[in-house]
Motif scaffolding. Structure first.
Motif, short mmCIF file in Angstrom:
data_model
loop_
_atom_site.label_atom_id
_atom_site.label_comp_id
_atom_site.label_asym_id
_atom_site.label_seq_id
_atom_site.Cartn_x
_atom_site.Cartn_y
_atom_site.Cartn_z
N ILE A 93 0.84 -1.20 0.00
CA ILE A 93 0.00 0.00 0.00
C ILE A 93 0.88 1.25 0.00
O ILE A 93 0.64 2.20 -0.75
CB ILE A 93 -0.94 -0.01 1.22
CG1 ILE A 93 -1.91 -1.18 1.13
CG2 ILE A 93 -1.69 1.32 1.33
CD1 ILE A 93 -2.81 -1.33 2.35
N HIS A 97 0.97 3.49 -3.30
CA HIS A 97 0.07 4.64 -3.22
C HIS A 97 0.56 5.75 -2.30
O HIS A 97 -0.04 6.83 -2.28
CB HIS A 97 -1.31 4.17 -2.74
CG HIS A 97 -1.91 3.10 -3.59
ND1 HIS A 97 -2.60 3.35 -4.76
CD2 HIS A 97 -1.89 1.73 -3.47
CE1 HIS A 97 -3.00 2.20 -5.30
NE2 HIS A 97 -2.58 1.21 -4.54
N GLY A 221 -2.81 7.89 -1.08
CA GLY A 221 -3.54 7.97 -2.33
C GLY A 221 -4.50 9.15 -2.34
O GLY A 221 -4.26 10.17 -1.70
N LYS A 228 -10.09 1.32 -4.40
CA LYS A 228 -9.11 1.00 -5.44
C LYS A 228 -7.86 0.38 -4.81
O LYS A 228 -7.31 -0.60 -5.32
CB LYS A 228 -8.73 2.27 -6.21
CG LYS A 228 -7.69 2.05 -7.29
CD LYS A 228 -7.36 3.34 -8.01
CE LYS A 228 -6.29 3.12 -9.07
NZ LYS A 228 -5.94 4.38 -9.78
N ILE A 229 -7.44 0.95 -3.69
CA ILE A 229 -6.27 0.41 -2.99
C ILE A 229 -6.57 -0.98 -2.44
O ILE A 229 -5.76 -1.91 -2.58
CB ILE A 229 -5.86 1.36 -1.84
CG1 ILE A 229 -5.37 2.70 -2.39
CG2 ILE A 229 -4.79 0.72 -0.96
CD1 ILE A 229 -5.12 3.75 -1.34
N THR A 233 -5.00 -4.94 -3.03
CA THR A 233 -4.47 -5.64 -1.86
C THR A 233 -5.17 -6.98 -1.67
O THR A 233 -4.53 -7.98 -1.30
CB THR A 233 -4.64 -4.77 -0.60
OG1 THR A 233 -4.01 -3.51 -0.81
CG2 THR A 233 -3.99 -5.44 0.61
#
Length: 373
Positions: A93, A97, A221, A228-229, A233
């Protein structure tokens, strides 16, 4: 034997992980049980061994995480200490991001084990449906004020770097969710361990946020970009869970083979009964199928062809496979398989978690069915 889709550097890393766990994890289980879980020294040693921050040091190749997960599962002690090292997947992450300032601040400590990570998402009344979370992050000038309770968080009681998922705009539902970095010593943050029947010394925790104020610069982000993240993941998480199931089933079969070769019933070894041989054959077949599925998933992930449906199928199969194999193994151990001091007993209990943890079987089936509809 070199596995399908793995290079020599991957196999070299596998040997490093195996050596580390055999040296620092398995012999120290009594110590971890005494203190209630893994200590900071374990994380520092993991960092020194090059097992942390693999999203950075591994050049983004998730294969290294899958290997670490499989070898952790292959350690009988992981049934006691839980997913531990795999919480480091959160580094993806940050790498994918996070801002340059966030990476500069946190990456060095992640690599050394000074920063350990968790992603507080699940809440007491919210499990599989991430969009139903109620934790909020209200904007006040140049700060977010976070309120809410998170539950069943992997590494949740001990992590000191939290990627909190909260609603910055509750009116927008899933599009109003954001990921915000919170250091665990920030005023208003409290953490507690949740006792579990499996992973008894693992770090499954509850995290509470009461008017926790952090800078807006801690946003990861875009505001409203959490889903979206999370979707990216989730794909990677499905693979590491499947790999861990594969490792655990493989280790269980090894332990069972050793036992049935020595244990005698009615004057002959348990392994000499045809029923035992058939049960062991079923275990071996299940494990080999899962090995192929995990390896294929890794190759598809590298080629950006691994889909959400693929991940659901993989997690559904691998977690159920681990349950089947461990149940058969306990049956072959007989009464000895129910003794707490026997690793197979703890592995059997821990395997049950996987069909609920990180998305239930039912959620995976919904995802698969939607793919067909």
């Amino acid at each position: 034997m070199t596995r399908m889709g793995y290079q020599e550097e991957h196999e070299a890393f596998r040997r490093t992980v195996r050596s580390f766990l055999d040296r620092e994890h398995e012999p120290n289980l009594a110590h971890y049980e005494k203190i209630g879980g893994l200590d900071r020294d374990f994380w520092r040693k993991a960092g020194a061994a090059g097992l942390l921050g693999l999203a950075h040091t591994g050049g983004g190749d998730f294969t290294y995480y899958a290997i670490a997960a499989e070898e952790l599962g292959r350690s009988a002690g992981s049934a006691t200490t839980g997913s531990s090292l795999m919480a480091d997947v959160a580094t993806y992450i940050l790498i994918g991001h996070g801002t340059d300032a966030q990476k500069e601040k946190y990456l060095p400590g992640i690599l050394t084990g000074e920063w350990t990570q968790a992603m507080p998402l699940t809440e007491p009344g919210v499990g599989s449906d991430a969009t139903a979370i109620t934790a909020t992050a209200r904007r006040e000038g140049d700060a977010y004020v976070i309120n809410g309770e998170k539950y069943f968080i992997s590494n949740g009681a001990g992590a000191n770097l939290l990627y909190v998922v909260a609603k910055t705009d509750p009116s927008r539902g899933a599009k109003g969710m954001s990921v915000i970095i919170v250091e665990a010593d920030t005023p208003g943050v409290s953490q507690a361990k949740i006792p579990m029947i499996g992973w008894r010394q693992g770090d499954t925790g509850a995290v509470n946020f009461a008017d926790v104020r952090v800078p807006v610069s801690n946003l990861v982000g875009q505001e409203g970009g959490a889903m979206k993240i999370l979707m990216a993941t989730f794909l990677e998480d499905r693979i590491q869970i499947a790999a861990r199931c594969l490792g655990a089933a493989s280790r269980a079969l090894e332990l069972t083979l050793d036992y049935v070769k020595q244990r005698k019933v009615f004057g002959q070894r348990v392994i000499d009964f045809q029923n035992t041989q058939f049960v062991l054959a079923d275990c071996r077949a299940d494990i080999r199928i899962t090995e192929t599925m995990v390896d294929t998933a890794m190759m598809r992930l590298r080629e950006k062809q691994f889909t959400f449906e693929d991940g659901a199928i993989l997690k559904l199969w691998a977690t159920q496979m681990e349950g089947r194999v461990l149940d058969r193994c306990v049956q072959l151990f007989g009464g000895a398989g129910l003794m707490d001091e026997n690793p197979i007993a703890r592995m059997w209990t821990a395997a049950r978690i996987q069909r609920i943890y990180a998305g239930t079987d039912e959620l995976q089936k919904v995802a698969i069915a939607r793919g067909m509809l």
